[in-house]
Design a protein around this motif. Structure first.
Motif, PDB file in Angstrom:
ATOM      1  N   GLY A   1       8.911 -11.989  -1.895  1.00  0.00           N
ATOM      2  CA  GLY A   1       7.931 -12.206  -0.829  1.00  0.00           C
ATOM      3  C   GLY A   1       7.111 -10.955  -0.598  1.00  0.00           C
ATOM      4  N   LEU A   2       6.944 -10.590   0.661  1.00  0.00           N
ATOM      5  CA  LEU A   2       6.257  -9.342   0.986  1.00  0.00           C
ATOM      6  C   LEU A   2       7.113  -8.164   0.554  1.00  0.00           C
ATOM      7  N   HIS A   3       6.475  -7.110   0.063  1.00  0.00           N
ATOM      8  CA  HIS A   3       7.193  -5.904  -0.331  1.00  0.00           C
ATOM      9  C   HIS A   3       6.210  -4.745  -0.400  1.00  0.00           C
ATOM     10  N   LEU A   4       6.736  -3.552  -0.412  1.00  0.00           N
ATOM     11  CA  LEU A   4       5.930  -2.350  -0.503  1.00  0.00           C
ATOM     12  C   LEU A   4       6.011  -1.818  -1.928  1.00  0.00           C
ATOM     13  N   MET A   5       4.868  -1.722  -2.601  1.00  0.00           N
ATOM     14  CA  MET A   5       4.810  -1.196  -3.967  1.00  0.00           C
ATOM     15  C   MET A   5       4.556   0.305  -3.906  1.00  0.00           C
ATOM     16  N   LEU A   6       5.359   1.051  -4.647  1.00  0.00           N
ATOM     17  CA  LEU A   6       5.218   2.499  -4.754  1.00  0.00           C
ATOM     18  C   LEU A   6       4.724   2.791  -6.167  1.00  0.00           C
ATOM     19  N   MET A   7       3.445   3.134  -6.282  1.00  0.00           N
ATOM     20  CA  MET A   7       2.841   3.327  -7.591  1.00  0.00           C
ATOM     21  C   MET A   7       2.541   4.799  -7.844  1.00  0.00           C
ATOM     22  N   ARG A   8       2.469   5.127  -9.135  1.00  0.00           N
ATOM     23  CA  ARG A   8       2.322   6.516  -9.572  1.00  0.00           C
ATOM     24  C   ARG A   8       3.446   7.370  -8.993  1.00  0.00           C
ATOM     25  N   LEU A   9       4.663   6.952  -9.327  1.00  0.00           N
ATOM     26  CA  LEU A   9       5.842   7.690  -8.854  1.00  0.00           C
ATOM     27  C   LEU A   9       5.764   9.151  -9.280  1.00  0.00           C
ATOM     28  N   GLN A  10       6.117  10.030  -8.377  1.00  0.00           N
ATOM     29  CA  GLN A  10       6.089  11.462  -8.644  1.00  0.00           C
ATOM     30  C   GLN A  10       7.404  11.956  -9.251  1.00  0.00           C
ATOM     31  N   ARG A  11       8.441  11.149  -9.116  1.00  0.00           N
ATOM     32  CA  ARG A  11       9.743  11.437  -9.704  1.00  0.00           C
ATOM     33  C   ARG A  11      10.496  10.106  -9.805  1.00  0.00           C
ATOM     34  N   PRO A  12      11.492  10.021 -10.661  1.00  0.00           N
ATOM     35  CA  PRO A  12      12.252   8.769 -10.766  1.00  0.00           C
ATOM     36  C   PRO A  12      12.984   8.448  -9.465  1.00  0.00           C
ATOM     37  N   MET A  13      13.168   7.164  -9.217  1.00  0.00           N
ATOM     38  CA  MET A  13      13.963   6.694  -8.083  1.00  0.00           C
ATOM     39  C   MET A  13      15.385   6.501  -8.600  1.00  0.00           C
ATOM     40  N   VAL A  14      16.280   7.386  -8.184  1.00  0.00           N
ATOM     41  CA  VAL A  14      17.632   7.451  -8.739  1.00  0.00           C
ATOM     42  C   VAL A  14      18.626   6.820  -7.767  1.00  0.00           C
TER      43      VAL A  14
ATOM     44  N   LYS B   1       6.991   5.609 -15.007  1.00  0.00           N
ATOM     45  CA  LYS B   1       5.871   4.840 -15.557  1.00  0.00           C
ATOM     46  C   LYS B   1       5.680   3.492 -14.866  1.00  0.00           C
ATOM     47  N   ARG B   2       6.750   2.916 -14.353  1.00  0.00           N
ATOM     48  CA  ARG B   2       6.687   1.622 -13.678  1.00  0.00           C
ATOM     49  C   ARG B   2       6.749   1.838 -12.174  1.00  0.00           C
ATOM     50  N   PRO B   3       6.131   0.968 -11.381  1.00  0.00           N
ATOM     51  CA  PRO B   3       6.163   1.152  -9.923  1.00  0.00           C
ATOM     52  C   PRO B   3       7.553   0.906  -9.342  1.00  0.00           C
ATOM     53  N   GLY B   4       7.767   1.510  -8.183  1.00  0.00           N
ATOM     54  CA  GLY B   4       8.964   1.252  -7.401  1.00  0.00           C
ATOM     55  C   GLY B   4       8.650   0.233  -6.323  1.00  0.00           C
ATOM     56  N   VAL B   5       9.666  -0.146  -5.584  1.00  0.00           N
ATOM     57  CA  VAL B   5       9.486  -1.150  -4.537  1.00  0.00           C
ATOM     58  C   VAL B   5      10.375  -0.793  -3.347  1.00  0.00           C
ATOM     59  N   ALA B   6       9.895  -1.117  -2.147  1.00  0.00           N
ATOM     60  CA  ALA B   6      10.685  -0.892  -0.931  1.00  0.00           C
ATOM     61  C   ALA B   6      10.697  -2.170  -0.108  1.00  0.00           C
TER      62      ALA B   6
ATOM     63  N   THR C   1      -1.346   2.435   7.421  1.00  0.00           N
ATOM     64  CA  THR C   1      -1.027   3.401   6.381  1.00  0.00           C
ATOM     65  C   THR C   1       0.480   3.560   6.214  1.00  0.00           C
ATOM     66  N   VAL C   2       0.901   3.607   4.969  1.00  0.00           N
ATOM     67  CA  VAL C   2       2.284   3.920   4.624  1.00  0.00           C
ATOM     68  C   VAL C   2       2.218   5.081   3.638  1.00  0.00           C
ATOM     69  N   SER C   3       3.077   6.083   3.827  1.00  0.00           N
ATOM     70  CA  SER C   3       3.024   7.226   2.927  1.00  0.00           C
ATOM     71  C   SER C   3       4.411   7.764   2.623  1.00  0.00           C
ATOM     72  N   THR C   4       4.500   8.458   1.488  1.00  0.00           N
ATOM     73  CA  THR C   4       5.708   9.137   1.044  1.00  0.00           C
ATOM     74  C   THR C   4       5.307  10.151  -0.011  1.00  0.00           C
ATOM     75  N   ASP C   5       6.102  11.198  -0.165  1.00  0.00           N
ATOM     76  CA  ASP C   5       5.818  12.141  -1.244  1.00  0.00           C
ATOM     77  C   ASP C   5       6.337  11.626  -2.585  1.00  0.00           C
ATOM     78  N   LEU C   6       7.037  10.516  -2.587  1.00  0.00           N
ATOM     79  CA  LEU C   6       7.597   9.932  -3.807  1.00  0.00           C
ATOM     80  C   LEU C   6       6.550   9.236  -4.671  1.00  0.00           C
ATOM     81  N   ALA C   7       5.483   8.715  -4.045  1.00  0.00           N
ATOM     82  CA  ALA C   7       4.471   7.942  -4.781  1.00  0.00           C
ATOM     83  C   ALA C   7       3.067   8.319  -4.323  1.00  0.00           C
ATOM     84  N   ALA C   8       2.139   8.326  -5.267  1.00  0.00           N
ATOM     85  CA  ALA C   8       0.753   8.663  -4.947  1.00  0.00           C
ATOM     86  C   ALA C   8       0.030   7.499  -4.284  1.00  0.00           C
ATOM     87  N   ILE C   9       0.426   6.273  -4.600  1.00  0.00           N
ATOM     88  CA  ILE C   9      -0.228   5.072  -4.055  1.00  0.00           C
ATOM     89  C   ILE C   9       0.840   4.137  -3.511  1.00  0.00           C
ATOM     90  N   LEU C  10       0.643   3.672  -2.269  1.00  0.00           N
ATOM     91  CA  LEU C  10       1.534   2.685  -1.665  1.00  0.00           C
ATOM     92  C   LEU C  10       0.693   1.510  -1.193  1.00  0.00           C
TER      93      LEU C  10
END
Length: 143
Positions: free
Chosen positions: A97-110, A32-37, A53-62
């Motif tokens: 500071g600068l960071h990458l937000m991973l929103m609409r996570l498709q699975r938990p970041m464990v 439910k909450r965004p992740g960060v990289a 562009t930044v992409s991953t199958d972990l999040a729908a929006i980066l």
């Protein structure tokens, strides 16, 4: 050019222009909450590099965000459209500071797991990085 890197060791793309180091994330609280990289990106070339562009199958929006704190101590975040790295320069994506937000996570970041990020630098190629997921309170690799 596409290069695959499966550790936090340096990653190279193009003609050794792009180096990505020390990529990491924190564990999430469910989806439910965004992740960060976070990571460090170094431009060894003579031209400005633009991370588009930044992409991953972990999040729908980066999105790339910048955290700033005003003179009253109030912090806020704003989206950064494209991240430019000057010739022979380094940009750090780090807490506060600068960071990458991973929103609409498709699975938990464990904690203890990892995921793959694709970073597109246009004419300078793409870099694929495996990002380790650290604990909730981590301040970075080794902390």
């Amino acid at each position: 050019m596409l290069l695959f890197v499966f550790s936090s060791a340096p990653a190279f793309a193009g003609s050794d222009d792009v180096v990505v180091e020390n990529a990491w994330s924190r564990a999430s609280i469910g989806t439910k909450r965004p992740g960060v990289a976070y990571m460090t990106i170094r431009n060894n070339g003579d031209d400005v590099l633009t991370l588009g562009t930044v992409s991953t199958d972990l999040a729908a929006i980066l999105e790339i965000h910048r955290t700033s704190t005003n003179d009253r101590g109030v912090s806020s975040m704003a989206r950064v459209a494209d991240l430019e790295i000057p010739p022979n320069g380094t940009i750090a994506l780090e807490p506060g500071g600068l960071h990458l937000m991973l929103m609409r996570l498709q699975r938990p970041m464990v904690e203890g797991e990892s995921y793959v990020l694709s970073l597109d630098f246009g004419d300078h190629g793409s870099v694929i990085v495996r990002v380790p997921i650290l604990g909730f309170t981590s301040r970075g690799p080794g902390n």
